[in-house]
Enzyme design. Structure first.
Site, PDB file in Angstrom:
ATOM      1  N   ARG A 107       0.846  -1.198   0.000  1.00 42.53           N
ATOM      2  CA  ARG A 107       0.000   0.000   0.000  1.00 42.53           C
ATOM      3  C   ARG A 107       0.872   1.235   0.000  1.00 42.53           C
ATOM      4  O   ARG A 107       1.772   1.358   0.834  1.00 42.53           O
ATOM      5  CB  ARG A 107      -0.847   0.059   1.279  1.00 42.53           C
ATOM      6  N   THR A 111      -1.395   7.462  -0.285  1.00 39.96           N
ATOM      7  CA  THR A 111      -2.704   7.339  -0.952  1.00 39.96           C
ATOM      8  C   THR A 111      -3.475   6.095  -0.492  1.00 39.96           C
ATOM      9  O   THR A 111      -4.673   6.000  -0.738  1.00 39.96           O
ATOM     10  CB  THR A 111      -2.516   7.218  -2.480  1.00 39.96           C
ATOM     11  N   ASP A 203       0.910  -3.851  11.845  1.00 37.72           N
ATOM     12  CA  ASP A 203       1.296  -4.161  10.463  1.00 37.72           C
ATOM     13  C   ASP A 203       1.622  -5.653  10.363  1.00 37.72           C
ATOM     14  O   ASP A 203       2.640  -6.117  10.908  1.00 37.72           O
ATOM     15  CB  ASP A 203       2.511  -3.310  10.068  1.00 37.72           C
ATOM     16  N   ASP A 206       5.118  -6.690   8.845  1.00 35.29           N
ATOM     17  CA  ASP A 206       6.229  -6.380   9.748  1.00 35.29           C
ATOM     18  C   ASP A 206       6.260  -7.346  10.924  1.00 35.29           C
ATOM     19  O   ASP A 206       7.331  -7.816  11.337  1.00 35.29           O
ATOM     20  CB  ASP A 206       6.117  -4.947  10.276  1.00 35.29           C
TER      21      ASP A 206
HETATM   22  C1  PRP Z   1      -0.979  -4.895   4.187  1.00 30.25           C
HETATM   23  C2  PRP Z   1      -1.813  -6.159   4.259  1.00 30.25           C
HETATM   24  C3  PRP Z   1      -2.692  -6.045   3.041  1.00 30.25           C
HETATM   25  C4  PRP Z   1      -2.926  -4.565   2.951  1.00 30.25           C
HETATM   26  C5  PRP Z   1      -4.298  -4.282   3.504  1.00 30.25           C
HETATM   27  O1  PRP Z   1       0.048  -5.034   3.274  1.00 30.25           O
HETATM   28  O2  PRP Z   1      -1.052  -7.327   4.299  1.00 30.25           O
HETATM   29  O3  PRP Z   1      -2.069  -6.530   1.854  1.00 30.25           O
HETATM   30  O4  PRP Z   1      -1.940  -3.931   3.762  1.00 30.25           O
HETATM   31  O5  PRP Z   1      -4.651  -2.985   3.331  1.00 30.25           O
HETATM   32  P1  PRP Z   1      -5.820  -2.506   2.347  1.00 30.25           P
HETATM   33  O6  PRP Z   1      -6.980  -3.394   2.601  1.00 30.25           O
HETATM   34  O7  PRP Z   1      -6.068  -1.081   2.785  1.00 30.25           O
HETATM   35  O8  PRP Z   1      -5.302  -2.574   0.946  1.00 30.25           O
HETATM   36  P2  PRP Z   1       1.226  -3.936   3.143  1.00 30.25           P
HETATM   37  O9  PRP Z   1       0.868  -2.914   2.121  1.00 30.25           O
HETATM   38  O10 PRP Z   1       1.557  -3.399   4.498  1.00 30.25           O
HETATM   39  O11 PRP Z   1       2.399  -4.771   2.534  1.00 30.25           O
HETATM   40  P3  PRP Z   1       3.331  -5.891   3.261  1.00 30.25           P
HETATM   41  O12 PRP Z   1       2.459  -7.112   3.501  1.00 30.25           O
HETATM   42  O13 PRP Z   1       4.411  -6.144   2.290  1.00 30.25           O
HETATM   43  O14 PRP Z   1       3.832  -5.303   4.560  1.00 30.25           O
HETATM   44  N1  URA Z   2      -2.232  -3.532   6.779  1.00 31.57           N
HETATM   45  C1  URA Z   2      -1.829  -4.079   7.962  1.00 31.57           C
HETATM   46  O1  URA Z   2      -0.863  -4.846   7.982  1.00 31.57           O
HETATM   47  N2  URA Z   2      -2.484  -3.743   9.063  1.00 31.57           N
HETATM   48  C2  URA Z   2      -3.542  -2.913   9.076  1.00 31.57           C
HETATM   49  O2  URA Z   2      -4.118  -2.655  10.144  1.00 31.57           O
HETATM   50  C3  URA Z   2      -3.942  -2.359   7.855  1.00 31.57           C
HETATM   51  C4  URA Z   2      -3.289  -2.692   6.722  1.00 31.57           C
END
Ligand code: PRP
Ligand code: URA
Length: 212
Positions: A107, A111, A203, A206
């Site tokens: 994400r 945005t 997160d 993470d």
């Molecule tokens: C997180 C999570 C989803 C997304 C959810 O990923 O694992 O993929 O955010 O958010 P949304 O419903 O608002 O799209 P992130 O972008 O943090 O990537 P990562 O798993 O690589 O940390």
């Molecule tokens: N992605 C995450 O990993 N956690 C949240 O709470 C939202 C988006």
């Protein structure tokens, strides 16, 4: 409203709730987070596979002929990287024949729009039950884009399997993809002003990989 209820499966079980609390707890270290996410995914597998089509087969037991049933369609798991990776082991342990495709997305911090950086799919998407995996359904942007990706690859039977959802994300998927079944182990209150699920678990990527 009736269709909305049929699309959303909020799974309730004391073990799921207990293990979800472990994921949510801020002191839970990455190793325990990983193991627990895998266990929750395995527990969810029982429900998400409840309506898989079966076919009649005749087999031989050591004692004689047995008319029984086996899964009719292949299963494809599509984790959304990174956090979806933590759900693959739990489900594929129970469905060892499942193939695994991948979608890499993150994400944009400002945005909240998903950015795709990788994709690789098995080639039998049209004939399989496709399960898109991501622990977090926040705005729904990532899951909605991933579902569109797999539809563009020919997938017709698709399930979205997440661990925690926000109402905003559920509404987004219902609006963008009214044909998709959504499975959750927990439905939280809301998103905060930077798009995180409240109270959520932080997160997921993470916490799974020990980054921040
Ligand atoms: C997180 C999570 C989803 C997304 C959810 O990923 O694992 O993929 O955010 O958010 P949304 O419903 O608002 O799209 P992130 O972008 O943090 O990537 P990562 O798993 O690589 O940390
Ligand atoms: N992605 C995450 O990993 N956690 C949240 O709470 C939202 C988006």
């Amino acid at each position: 409203m009736k269709n909305d209820i049929l699309m959303l499966h909020l799974l309730k079980h004391p073990l799921l709730t207990h293990k979800l609390s472990i994921l949510r707890r801020k002191e839970t270290p990455a190793k325990e987070f990983r193991e627990t996410l895998e266990e929750i995914s395995a527990l969810m597998a029982f429900e998400i596979t409840r309506d898989l089509p079966v076919k009649d087969v005749t087999i031989e037991t050591p004692m004689g002929i047995c008319h029984t049933q086996e899964l009719e369609m292949g299963v494809i798991l599509i984790p959304i990287l990174r956090a979806g990776l933590g759900m693959v082991g739990g489900i594929s342990n129970l469905i060892p024949s499942a193939s695994v495709g991948h979608i890499g997305m993150y994400r944009d911090h400002d945005t909240l729009e998903p950015k795709t950086y990788y994709s690789k799919f098995p080639n039998n998407m049209a004939d399989a039950v496709v399960m898109v995996l991501d622990p977090m359904l926040a705005t729904g942007g990532s899951s909605s884009a991933a579902i569109q990706f797999v539809k563009d690859q020919g997938a017709k039977s698709i399930k979205l399997v997440c661990i925690i959802g926000a109402p905003e994300g559920v509404s987004r998927i219902m609006k963008d993809h009214p044909d998709i079944q959504i499975y959750l182990a927990g439905m939280d209150e809301k998103l905060n002003d930077i798009g995180y699920i409240m109270p959520g678990l932080g997160d997921a990527g993470d916490r799974l990989f020990g980054t921040n």
